[in-house]
Write a protein that holds these residues in place. Structure first.
Motif, PDB file in Angstrom:
ATOM      1  N   ILE A 284       0.838  -1.209   0.000  1.00 24.61           N
ATOM      2  CA  ILE A 284       0.000   0.000   0.000  1.00 24.61           C
ATOM      3  C   ILE A 284       0.868   1.252   0.000  1.00 24.61           C
ATOM      4  O   ILE A 284       0.574   2.243  -0.677  1.00 24.61           O
ATOM      5  CB  ILE A 284      -0.941  -0.020   1.219  1.00 24.61           C
ATOM      6  CG1 ILE A 284      -1.958  -1.163   1.087  1.00 24.61           C
ATOM      7  CG2 ILE A 284      -1.674   1.303   1.375  1.00 24.61           C
ATOM      8  CD1 ILE A 284      -2.872  -1.326   2.283  1.00 24.61           C
ATOM      9  N   ALA A 285       1.980   1.213   0.763  1.00 28.56           N
ATOM     10  CA  ALA A 285       2.851   2.389   0.864  1.00 28.56           C
ATOM     11  C   ALA A 285       3.668   2.625  -0.399  1.00 28.56           C
ATOM     12  O   ALA A 285       4.287   3.669  -0.543  1.00 28.56           O
ATOM     13  CB  ALA A 285       3.785   2.234   2.061  1.00 28.56           C
ATOM     14  N   SER A 286       3.689   1.683  -1.363  1.00 30.33           N
ATOM     15  CA  SER A 286       4.520   1.823  -2.561  1.00 30.33           C
ATOM     16  C   SER A 286       4.004   2.899  -3.505  1.00 30.33           C
ATOM     17  O   SER A 286       4.730   3.390  -4.351  1.00 30.33           O
ATOM     18  CB  SER A 286       4.576   0.480  -3.296  1.00 30.33           C
ATOM     19  OG  SER A 286       3.289   0.120  -3.794  1.00 30.33           O
ATOM     20  N   GLY A 287       2.713   3.285  -3.381  1.00 29.91           N
ATOM     21  CA  GLY A 287       2.151   4.320  -4.248  1.00 29.91           C
ATOM     22  C   GLY A 287       1.460   3.783  -5.485  1.00 29.91           C
ATOM     23  O   GLY A 287       0.908   4.554  -6.273  1.00 29.91           O
TER      24      GLY A 287
ATOM     25  N   LEU B 207      -3.274  12.954  -1.846  1.00 29.82           N
ATOM     26  CA  LEU B 207      -2.958  11.567  -1.495  1.00 29.82           C
ATOM     27  C   LEU B 207      -1.697  11.478  -0.658  1.00 29.82           C
ATOM     28  O   LEU B 207      -1.594  10.664   0.260  1.00 29.82           O
ATOM     29  CB  LEU B 207      -2.818  10.731  -2.773  1.00 29.82           C
ATOM     30  CG  LEU B 207      -4.105  10.560  -3.598  1.00 29.82           C
ATOM     31  CD1 LEU B 207      -3.811   9.834  -4.897  1.00 29.82           C
ATOM     32  CD2 LEU B 207      -5.154   9.814  -2.802  1.00 29.82           C
ATOM     33  N   SER B 208      -0.716  12.339  -0.985  1.00 26.43           N
ATOM     34  CA  SER B 208       0.519  12.350  -0.196  1.00 26.43           C
ATOM     35  C   SER B 208       0.254  12.796   1.231  1.00 26.43           C
ATOM     36  O   SER B 208       0.789  12.219   2.194  1.00 26.43           O
ATOM     37  CB  SER B 208       1.545  13.277  -0.866  1.00 26.43           C
ATOM     38  OG  SER B 208       2.715  13.365  -0.093  1.00 26.43           O
ATOM     39  N   ARG B 209      -0.591  13.823   1.389  1.00 33.21           N
ATOM     40  CA  ARG B 209      -0.934  14.284   2.734  1.00 33.21           C
ATOM     41  C   ARG B 209      -1.693  13.204   3.501  1.00 33.21           C
ATOM     42  O   ARG B 209      -1.474  13.002   4.706  1.00 33.21           O
ATOM     43  CB  ARG B 209      -1.792  15.553   2.639  1.00 33.21           C
ATOM     44  CG  ARG B 209      -1.050  16.766   2.134  1.00 33.21           C
ATOM     45  CD  ARG B 209       0.006  17.216   3.144  1.00 33.21           C
ATOM     46  NE  ARG B 209      -0.599  17.578   4.417  1.00 33.21           N
ATOM     47  CZ  ARG B 209      -1.064  18.796   4.696  1.00 33.21           C
ATOM     48  NH1 ARG B 209      -0.999  19.750   3.783  1.00 33.21           N
ATOM     49  NH2 ARG B 209      -1.581  19.045   5.878  1.00 33.21           N
ATOM     50  N   LEU B 210      -2.577  12.494   2.799  1.00 32.40           N
ATOM     51  CA  LEU B 210      -3.331  11.421   3.444  1.00 32.40           C
ATOM     52  C   LEU B 210      -2.399  10.320   3.925  1.00 32.40           C
ATOM     53  O   LEU B 210      -2.530   9.807   5.031  1.00 32.40           O
ATOM     54  CB  LEU B 210      -4.350  10.849   2.458  1.00 32.40           C
ATOM     55  CG  LEU B 210      -5.173   9.654   2.946  1.00 32.40           C
ATOM     56  CD1 LEU B 210      -6.018  10.046   4.157  1.00 32.40           C
ATOM     57  CD2 LEU B 210      -6.053   9.113   1.831  1.00 32.40           C
ATOM     58  N   ARG B 211      -1.407   9.972   3.097  1.00 34.27           N
ATOM     59  CA  ARG B 211      -0.442   8.947   3.487  1.00 34.27           C
ATOM     60  C   ARG B 211       0.374   9.400   4.699  1.00 34.27           C
ATOM     61  O   ARG B 211       0.632   8.611   5.615  1.00 34.27           O
ATOM     62  CB  ARG B 211       0.498   8.669   2.308  1.00 34.27           C
ATOM     63  CG  ARG B 211       1.482   7.553   2.560  1.00 34.27           C
ATOM     64  CD  ARG B 211       0.813   6.221   2.504  1.00 34.27           C
ATOM     65  NE  ARG B 211       0.234   5.973   1.198  1.00 34.27           N
ATOM     66  CZ  ARG B 211      -0.659   5.059   0.938  1.00 34.27           C
ATOM     67  NH1 ARG B 211      -1.107   4.295   1.914  1.00 34.27           N
ATOM     68  NH2 ARG B 211      -1.146   4.884  -0.276  1.00 34.27           N
TER      69      ARG B 211
ATOM     70  N   GLU C 166       0.614   7.571   8.429  1.00 36.00           N
ATOM     71  CA  GLU C 166       1.872   7.179   9.066  1.00 36.00           C
ATOM     72  C   GLU C 166       1.993   7.818  10.450  1.00 36.00           C
ATOM     73  O   GLU C 166       2.486   7.194  11.388  1.00 36.00           O
ATOM     74  CB  GLU C 166       3.047   7.597   8.180  1.00 36.00           C
ATOM     75  CG  GLU C 166       3.129   6.823   6.867  1.00 36.00           C
ATOM     76  CD  GLU C 166       4.257   7.319   5.979  1.00 36.00           C
ATOM     77  OE1 GLU C 166       4.893   8.327   6.355  1.00 36.00           O
ATOM     78  OE2 GLU C 166       4.500   6.699   4.922  1.00 36.00           O
ATOM     79  N   MET C 167       1.533   9.061  10.593  1.00 34.53           N
ATOM     80  CA  MET C 167       1.597   9.732  11.889  1.00 34.53           C
ATOM     81  C   MET C 167       0.707   9.030  12.907  1.00 34.53           C
ATOM     82  O   MET C 167       1.095   8.846  14.067  1.00 34.53           O
ATOM     83  CB  MET C 167       1.172  11.200  11.742  1.00 34.53           C
ATOM     84  CG  MET C 167       1.275  12.006  13.027  1.00 34.53           C
ATOM     85  SD  MET C 167       0.838  13.746  12.768  1.00 34.53           S
ATOM     86  CE  MET C 167       2.148  14.222  11.641  1.00 34.53           C
TER      87      MET C 167
END
Length: 271
Positions: free
Chosen positions: A7-10, A118-122, A126-127
């Motif tokens: 999932i984290a691969s984008g 999408l980057s902000r959501l990821r 992670e946070m």
């Protein structure tokens, strides 16, 4: 398969934006039926892009429809005739050219900003994961502190009990700087030790306390001596009689008989 790393691969973001190959598309659709986490991530990404598109949608100019309809000839024929829509990009009709360029620019902006969202959501996901890990670590530390506090409270109760006596044991020539205290209550038969200074031991060895009664040693329990455990240690043996206390070095877990060659300290118990 590591679903979290996948999932984290984008690749899921690229799938939602339609930027993957046919093979990658088939792979993602297959995996989404196997792993609910992947399907849930796809649903969330699709919803984010849909919400963004609705929020930033641009309606075409009101006069655009009339201009397009004016370019389509309607003839009375028995069967419909399909003709390509005449779109003149020549210099004498600049309005259409500007409209299509503006539409393409808006589309490109939406595409770029979608990746930003999408980057902000990821990052937020992670946070949250980091906060959960920190919370679990904090709960573990609190649990350890509670256990340590309980043990200290029990030891303090022993030291306050009437009849508890204190004996100092100093090291012999094998431990010239050795120094420790033994706390013993002849009524409750409880024993505890406080190490001031003793040599560090290998991991497979421990110090063992002995009670001497009639010249015979009685196991009083094992204990450690290191900087991570400077507080008094309550031993798990019951000692009802003692004429002297001694300390030897034994294998971890203790020995049924003392190893006299490792005797480090001894102190008599006054009547």
């Amino acid at each position: 398969m590591n679903v979290t790393e996948y999932i984290a691969s984008g690749i899921l973001e690229s799938y939602v934006m339609g930027a993957v190959s046919d093979q990658e598309r088939r792979e993602i659709e297959c995996l989404s039926t196997i792993y609910p986490e992947i399907q849930q991530e796809l649903d969330q990404l699709s919803l984010s892009i849909e919400n963004y598109a609705l929020l930033h949608s641009v309606e075409p100019p009101a006069e655009l429809k009339s201009r397009i309809m004016a370019q389509i000839p309607f003839e009375q024929t028995t069967e419909p005739v399909v003709r390509p829509m005449p779109v003149d990009f020549s210099t004498d009709r600049p309005t259409f050219k500007v409209t299509w360029i503006a539409a393409a620019s808006v589309g490109l902006l939406m595409f770029v900003f979608s990746f930003f969202l999408l980057s902000r959501l990821r990052s937020n996901q992670e946070m949250v994961a980091q906060l959960q890990t920190a919370n679990e670590s904090l709960e573990k530390e609190v649990s350890q502190l509670k256990e340590s506090q309980s043990a200290n409270d029990q030891l303090l109760a022993l030291l306050k009990q009437p009849g508890t006596r204190t004996f100092e044991l100093r090291g012999n020539e094998k431990a010239p700087n050795g120094d420790m205290f033994v706390f013993w209550n002849s009524k409750t038969h409880e024993v505890a030790v406080e190490v001031r200074s003793l040599p560090a031991l290998p991991a497979d060895q421990q110090y063992q306390l002995w009670s001497l009664v009639g010249g015979k040693p009685v196991d009083a329990g094992v204990f450690d001596a290191n900087s991570t455990n400077p507080l008094p240690q309550r031993l798990n043996r019951s000692i009802d009689r003692a004429e002297a206390f001694a300390v030897t070095v034994e294998k971890r877990g203790g020995s049924p008989t003392p190893t006299l060659s490792t005797l480090l300290a001894i102190a008599n118990v006054d009547a």
